[in-house]
Design a protein around this motif. Structure first.
Motif, PDB file in Angstrom:
ATOM      1  N   UNK A  34       0.809  -1.257   0.160  1.00 51.66           N
ATOM      2  CA  UNK A  34      -0.085  -0.056   0.265  1.00 51.66           C
ATOM      3  C   UNK A  34       0.922   1.286  -0.018  1.00 51.66           C
ATOM      4  N   UNK A  35       0.471   2.289  -0.545  1.00 48.79           N
ATOM      5  CA  UNK A  35       1.175   3.464  -0.676  1.00 48.79           C
ATOM      6  C   UNK A  35       0.196   4.721  -0.448  1.00 48.79           C
ATOM      7  N   UNK A  36      -0.839   4.471   0.066  1.00 47.04           N
ATOM      8  CA  UNK A  36      -1.666   5.469   0.280  1.00 47.04           C
ATOM      9  C   UNK A  36      -2.171   5.523   1.826  1.00 47.04           C
ATOM     10  N   UNK A  37      -2.251   6.568   2.531  1.00 46.36           N
ATOM     11  CA  UNK A  37      -2.777   6.391   3.853  1.00 46.36           C
ATOM     12  C   UNK A  37      -3.608   7.584   4.106  1.00 46.36           C
ATOM     13  N   UNK A  38      -4.884   7.073   4.706  1.00 44.89           N
ATOM     14  CA  UNK A  38      -5.788   8.243   4.986  1.00 44.89           C
ATOM     15  C   UNK A  38      -5.938   8.097   6.723  1.00 44.89           C
ATOM     16  N   UNK A 134      -7.493   4.981  11.025  1.00 44.32           N
ATOM     17  CA  UNK A 134      -6.549   5.177   9.955  1.00 44.32           C
ATOM     18  C   UNK A 134      -6.700   4.079   8.868  1.00 44.32           C
ATOM     19  N   UNK A 135      -6.473   4.206   7.529  1.00 38.91           N
ATOM     20  CA  UNK A 135      -6.507   2.955   6.692  1.00 38.91           C
ATOM     21  C   UNK A 135      -5.497   3.252   5.544  1.00 38.91           C
ATOM     22  N   UNK A 136      -4.833   2.287   5.200  1.00 44.19           N
ATOM     23  CA  UNK A 136      -3.863   1.929   4.195  1.00 44.19           C
ATOM     24  C   UNK A 136      -4.723   1.356   2.996  1.00 44.19           C
ATOM     25  N   UNK A 137      -4.186   2.100   1.799  1.00 47.51           N
ATOM     26  CA  UNK A 137      -4.721   1.439   0.466  1.00 47.51           C
ATOM     27  C   UNK A 137      -3.783   1.589  -0.580  1.00 47.51           C
ATOM     28  N   UNK A 138      -3.996   1.192  -1.866  1.00 44.52           N
ATOM     29  CA  UNK A 138      -3.231   1.055  -3.073  1.00 44.52           C
ATOM     30  C   UNK A 138      -3.727   2.374  -3.783  1.00 44.52           C
ATOM     31  N   UNK A 139      -2.843   3.051  -3.953  1.00 49.58           N
ATOM     32  CA  UNK A 139      -3.134   4.340  -5.081  1.00 49.58           C
ATOM     33  C   UNK A 139      -3.642   3.744  -6.437  1.00 49.58           C
ATOM     34  N   UNK A 140      -4.786   4.451  -7.007  1.00 46.59           N
ATOM     35  CA  UNK A 140      -5.281   4.312  -8.350  1.00 46.59           C
ATOM     36  C   UNK A 140      -4.000   3.774  -9.351  1.00 46.59           C
ATOM     37  N   UNK A 141      -3.135   4.655  -9.491  1.00 44.12           N
ATOM     38  CA  UNK A 141      -2.079   4.524 -10.667  1.00 44.12           C
ATOM     39  C   UNK A 141      -1.385   3.398 -10.191  1.00 44.12           C
ATOM     40  N   UNK A 142      -1.062   3.060  -9.048  1.00 46.43           N
ATOM     41  CA  UNK A 142      -0.066   1.918  -8.687  1.00 46.43           C
ATOM     42  C   UNK A 142      -1.093   0.541  -8.905  1.00 46.43           C
ATOM     43  N   UNK A 143      -2.336   0.463  -8.835  1.00 45.89           N
ATOM     44  CA  UNK A 143      -3.244  -0.423  -8.941  1.00 45.89           C
ATOM     45  C   UNK A 143      -3.286  -0.937 -10.189  1.00 45.89           C
ATOM     46  N   UNK A 144      -3.505   0.439 -11.054  1.00 46.18           N
ATOM     47  CA  UNK A 144      -3.543   0.050 -12.625  1.00 46.18           C
ATOM     48  C   UNK A 144      -2.413  -0.620 -13.227  1.00 46.18           C
ATOM     49  N   UNK A 145      -1.331   0.015 -12.700  1.00 46.13           N
ATOM     50  CA  UNK A 145       0.160  -0.639 -13.249  1.00 46.13           C
ATOM     51  C   UNK A 145       0.198  -2.089 -12.747  1.00 46.13           C
ATOM     52  N   UNK A 146      -0.185  -2.591 -11.626  1.00 46.55           N
ATOM     53  CA  UNK A 146      -0.223  -3.872 -11.316  1.00 46.55           C
ATOM     54  C   UNK A 146      -1.106  -4.895 -12.100  1.00 46.55           C
ATOM     55  N   UNK A 147      -2.496  -4.003 -12.257  1.00 43.73           N
ATOM     56  CA  UNK A 147      -3.284  -4.940 -13.071  1.00 43.73           C
ATOM     57  C   UNK A 147      -2.782  -4.932 -14.494  1.00 43.73           C
ATOM     58  N   UNK A 148      -2.115  -4.009 -15.099  1.00 44.45           N
ATOM     59  CA  UNK A 148      -1.628  -4.170 -16.350  1.00 44.45           C
ATOM     60  C   UNK A 148      -0.843  -5.395 -16.316  1.00 44.45           C
ATOM     61  N   UNK A 149       0.266  -5.771 -15.537  1.00 49.33           N
ATOM     62  CA  UNK A 149       1.071  -6.688 -15.644  1.00 49.33           C
ATOM     63  C   UNK A 149       0.517  -7.901 -15.371  1.00 49.33           C
ATOM     64  N   UNK A 150      -0.382  -8.011 -14.631  1.00 47.20           N
ATOM     65  CA  UNK A 150      -1.191  -9.411 -14.162  1.00 47.20           C
ATOM     66  C   UNK A 150      -2.117  -9.759 -15.123  1.00 47.20           C
ATOM     67  N   UNK A 209       1.886   5.238  15.348  1.00 48.07           N
ATOM     68  CA  UNK A 209       2.502   4.416  14.497  1.00 48.07           C
ATOM     69  C   UNK A 209       1.657   3.340  13.642  1.00 48.07           C
ATOM     70  N   UNK A 210       2.118   3.172  12.568  1.00 48.51           N
ATOM     71  CA  UNK A 210       1.378   2.210  11.699  1.00 48.51           C
ATOM     72  C   UNK A 210       2.301   1.680  10.586  1.00 48.51           C
ATOM     73  N   UNK A 211       2.206   0.253  10.419  1.00 54.30           N
ATOM     74  CA  UNK A 211       2.762  -0.515   9.477  1.00 54.30           C
ATOM     75  C   UNK A 211       1.947  -1.204   8.408  1.00 54.30           C
ATOM     76  N   UNK A 212       1.668  -0.890   7.147  1.00 55.50           N
ATOM     77  CA  UNK A 212       0.852  -1.517   6.439  1.00 55.50           C
ATOM     78  C   UNK A 212       1.158  -3.174   5.987  1.00 55.50           C
ATOM     79  N   UNK A 213       0.338  -3.707   5.756  1.00 53.55           N
ATOM     80  CA  UNK A 213       0.670  -5.145   5.366  1.00 53.55           C
ATOM     81  C   UNK A 213       0.433  -5.323   3.638  1.00 53.55           C
ATOM     82  N   UNK A 214       0.928  -6.142   3.110  1.00 51.61           N
ATOM     83  CA  UNK A 214       0.724  -5.997   1.404  1.00 51.61           C
ATOM     84  C   UNK A 214      -0.640  -6.478   1.127  1.00 51.61           C
ATOM     85  N   UNK A 215      -1.214  -6.089   0.227  1.00 56.61           N
ATOM     86  CA  UNK A 215      -2.613  -6.247  -0.203  1.00 56.61           C
ATOM     87  C   UNK A 215      -2.423  -7.025  -1.352  1.00 56.61           C
TER      88      UNK A 215
END
Length: 230
Positions: A34-38, A134-150, A209-215
């Motif tokens: 995740x590269x976005x934090x709210x 608080x909530x961690x999420x994947x930024x839209x641009x990062x998600x689109x890039x991952x989806x293109x590869x997948x 403190x916060x440490x995100x887990x991969x999604x």
């Protein structure tokens, strides 16, 4: 895009409307950091003067917004509520002359720099704001890039699978039709509960403190493959 990835077989699908049809599905997954934090905070004040406590909430939120903008972070205001508090539950007489009021408004801080964001959240807590979550999420641009590869990975896997199955039946892949691509959207990982603390319970230099887990990002492709037998 899929027509190019699937090659000539995709172009032949319209020319082979009948025949033996093979239904296949292929999925591709990847863990993405995740590269976005709210971060949600709120100003909450209680007292017998409804106008005064609203002014205090307004001032606290205005100061928080100014600090967030000065730090270059995105900030959005949330709901605003003012209501009468009945101490001890609903049994409190409603005809008392000294009603207690509670005013509250929330804000959400957003950004990709979690260190900077959490540092500001800590300073706002020291100012008296309460942490809502608080909530961690994947930024839209990062998600689109991952989806293109997948998608490319899933298409390659689907083509290989179709060729193997066709060969096992002594047939060949004559065409493709009804290709469906599904993207599984990862849900934001929320962190709340014990994050709420009062000003007196924390030091000014102790940000949360916060440490995100991969999604997991997933792409699933379903398709009908037309088989041709000699």
């Amino acid at each position: 895009m899929l027509a190019g990835l699937l090659g000539g077989a995709a172009a032949q699908a319209a020319e082979s409307p009948s025949g033996t049809v093979l239904h296949l599905a292929e999925q591709a997954q990847a863990l993405v950091a995740p590269d976005q934090l709210d971060v949600g905070l709120r100003a909450e004040v209680q007292g017998t003067d409804a106008a005064r406590i609203q002014q205090q909430v307004n001032a606290a939120i205005a100061a928080a917004i100014a600090k967030a903008k000065a730090s270059g972070l995105k900030v959005a205001t949330g709901g605003y509520s003012v209501y009468q508090v009945h101490a001890g539950g609903p049994a409190r007489p409603r005809d008392r002359t000294d009603p207690v009021w509670r005013a509250s408004q929330g804000i959400t801080l957003s950004g990709s720099d979690s260190v900077q964001l959490l540092d500001l959240a800590g300073r706002l807590q020291a100012d008296g704001l309460l942490m809502s979550g608080m909530a961690f999420s994947i930024a839209p641009a990062t998600r689109r890039e991952a989806e293109a590869r997948l998608t490319e990975e899933a298409v390659a896997g689907l083509r290989a699978q179709a060729e193997r199955v066709a060969a096992a039946f002594g047939a060949r892949v004559a065409g493709w039709r009804d290709i469906q691509v599904q993207h599984t959207l990862p849900m934001p990982v929320a962190m709340s509960g014990r994050l709420m603390m009062a000003k007196a319970a924390m030091a000014e230099d102790s940000p949360p403190s916060a440490e995100p887990a991969p999604q997991t990002v997933e792409v699933v492709i379903n398709a009908e493959i037309i088989l041709a037998f000699p």
